[in-house]
Scaffold this motif. Structure first.
Motif, PDB file in Angstrom:
ATOM      1  N   THR A 194       7.850  30.281  26.238  1.00 23.85           N
ATOM      2  CA  THR A 194       7.817  28.656  26.013  1.00 23.85           C
ATOM      3  C   THR A 194       8.804  27.447  24.753  1.00 23.85           C
ATOM      4  OG1 THR A 194       6.147  28.687  24.072  1.00 23.85           O
ATOM      5  CG2 THR A 194       5.400  29.429  25.967  1.00 23.85           C
ATOM      6  N   ASN A 246      10.138  21.174  27.177  1.00 24.80           N
ATOM      7  CA  ASN A 246       8.639  21.146  27.855  1.00 24.80           C
ATOM      8  C   ASN A 246       9.320  22.532  29.199  1.00 24.80           C
ATOM      9  OD1 ASN A 246       7.627  18.794  26.547  1.00 24.80           O
ATOM     10  ND2 ASN A 246       8.841  17.549  28.167  1.00 24.80           N
ATOM     11  N   GLN A 247       9.601  23.218  29.077  1.00 24.60           N
ATOM     12  CA  GLN A 247       9.851  24.586  30.111  1.00 24.60           C
ATOM     13  C   GLN A 247       9.652  25.861  29.256  1.00 24.60           C
ATOM     14  OE1 GLN A 247      14.872  24.075  30.678  1.00 24.60           O
ATOM     15  NE2 GLN A 247      14.350  22.734  32.150  1.00 24.60           N
ATOM     16  N   ASP A 285       9.667  23.989  34.631  1.00 24.24           N
ATOM     17  CA  ASP A 285       9.645  22.515  33.759  1.00 24.24           C
ATOM     18  C   ASP A 285       7.727  23.214  34.309  1.00 24.24           C
ATOM     19  OD1 ASP A 285      12.310  21.942  33.332  1.00 24.24           O
ATOM     20  OD2 ASP A 285      11.867  20.894  35.461  1.00 24.24           O
ATOM     21  N   GLY A 306       4.572  21.592  30.947  1.00 25.03           N
ATOM     22  CA  GLY A 306       3.902  20.532  30.618  1.00 25.03           C
ATOM     23  C   GLY A 306       4.921  19.722  29.631  1.00 25.03           C
ATOM     24  N   LYS A 307       4.080  18.833  28.662  1.00 23.42           N
ATOM     25  CA  LYS A 307       4.621  18.585  27.730  1.00 23.42           C
ATOM     26  C   LYS A 307       3.993  19.662  26.333  1.00 23.42           C
ATOM     27  CE  LYS A 307       4.527  13.484  29.390  1.00 23.42           C
ATOM     28  NZ  LYS A 307       4.309  12.377  28.418  1.00 23.42           N
ATOM     29  N   SER A 308       5.361  19.662  25.734  1.00 24.04           N
ATOM     30  CA  SER A 308       5.099  20.871  24.254  1.00 24.04           C
ATOM     31  C   SER A 308       4.209  21.917  24.690  1.00 24.04           C
ATOM     32  CB  SER A 308       3.940  19.777  22.960  1.00 24.04           C
ATOM     33  OG  SER A 308       4.535  18.285  23.213  1.00 24.04           O
ATOM     34  N   PRO A 309       4.936  22.229  25.924  1.00 23.20           N
ATOM     35  CA  PRO A 309       4.313  23.959  26.192  1.00 23.20           C
ATOM     36  C   PRO A 309       4.688  24.712  24.444  1.00 23.20           C
ATOM     37  CG  PRO A 309       6.917  23.977  27.030  1.00 23.20           C
ATOM     38  CD  PRO A 309       6.437  22.783  26.554  1.00 23.20           C
ATOM     39  N   ASN A 315       0.125  23.606  27.309  1.00 28.63           N
ATOM     40  CA  ASN A 315       0.832  22.198  26.932  1.00 28.63           C
ATOM     41  C   ASN A 315       0.179  21.655  26.207  1.00 28.63           C
ATOM     42  OD1 ASN A 315       3.058  23.385  29.116  1.00 28.63           O
ATOM     43  ND2 ASN A 315       1.417  22.686  30.461  1.00 28.63           N
ATOM     44  N   SER A 362       0.207  17.860  27.089  1.00 24.41           N
ATOM     45  CA  SER A 362      -0.596  17.110  28.483  1.00 24.41           C
ATOM     46  C   SER A 362      -1.757  17.566  28.309  1.00 24.41           C
ATOM     47  CB  SER A 362       0.199  17.749  29.482  1.00 24.41           C
ATOM     48  OG  SER A 362       1.634  17.455  29.444  1.00 24.41           O
TER      49      SER A 362
END
Length: 180
Positions: A104, A109-110, A126, A128-131, A147, A150
């Motif tokens: 992560t 965010n990938q 890609d 969600g936010k802050s994996p 995430n 998210s």
């Protein structure tokens, strides 16, 4: 133990535990029979997540501030490779067949997909936010990524490296485990 322990993983045979020491930029090796630290391995800046290969021969360490993953030989504690990944890697999981690792990349965010034979990034997914957290199913067909920003979990098909579902969960998910 070092400063600010963050992650822990036990070898498949249960004989050793490895603990990341975030502030000391190191890994403590613990003999589980004696519960004593037997070695300290220097690694990149801010080690967080770590995973061990299914055969126990390699340790994979995600170093957040270094933006890389270090590959360590568990026999002699030597550094086999340093793999550049996305910004602020944290979670890492190895596929059951030992061919791929999933990392992560919190800062971009990938999810980075590593080929463990070549120690190279072969795909970026890609999510969600802050994996943060990551886990692979026992059959190796799916990867789940938490995430944190998210409030959801991305489900990735490992054959296509595509997100196939996004599951809403509670606030700020950071860890995940899969029950076989």
């Amino acid at each position: 133990m070092g400063e600010h322990p963050v992650g822990v993983v036990v070898t498949p045979d249960g004989k050793r535990a490895y603990v990341t020491n975030y502030d000391a930029n190191s890994i403590s090796v613990i003999d589980t029979a004696s519960n004593k630290v037997t070695a300290t391995i220097p690694v990149g800046k801010g080690p967080g997540g770590l995973a061990v290969a299914p055969d126990g021969g390699r340790l994979y360490v995600a170093n957040g501030p270094s933006n890389d993953v270090w590959v360590i030989d568990t026999g002699d504690h030597s550094v086999v490779a340093k793999v550049d990944v996305g910004k602020s890697p944290h979670g890492i999981a190895v596929a059951p067949d030992g061919k791929r690792a999933y990392v992560t990349d919190f800062g971009v965010n990938q999810l980075s997909v590593l080929d463990l034979a070549s120690n190279e990034v072969v795909a970026k997914v890609d999510v969600g936010k802050s994996p943060y957290g990551v886990a692979v199913t026992p059959d190796g067909k799916r990867v789940y990524v938490t995430n944190a920003a998210s409030n959801n979990v991305s489900v990735i098909d490992t054959e296509s490296n595509k997100v196939t579902a996004t599951v809403p969960v509670g606030t700020n998910p950071v860890a995940i485990a899969i029950k076989p």
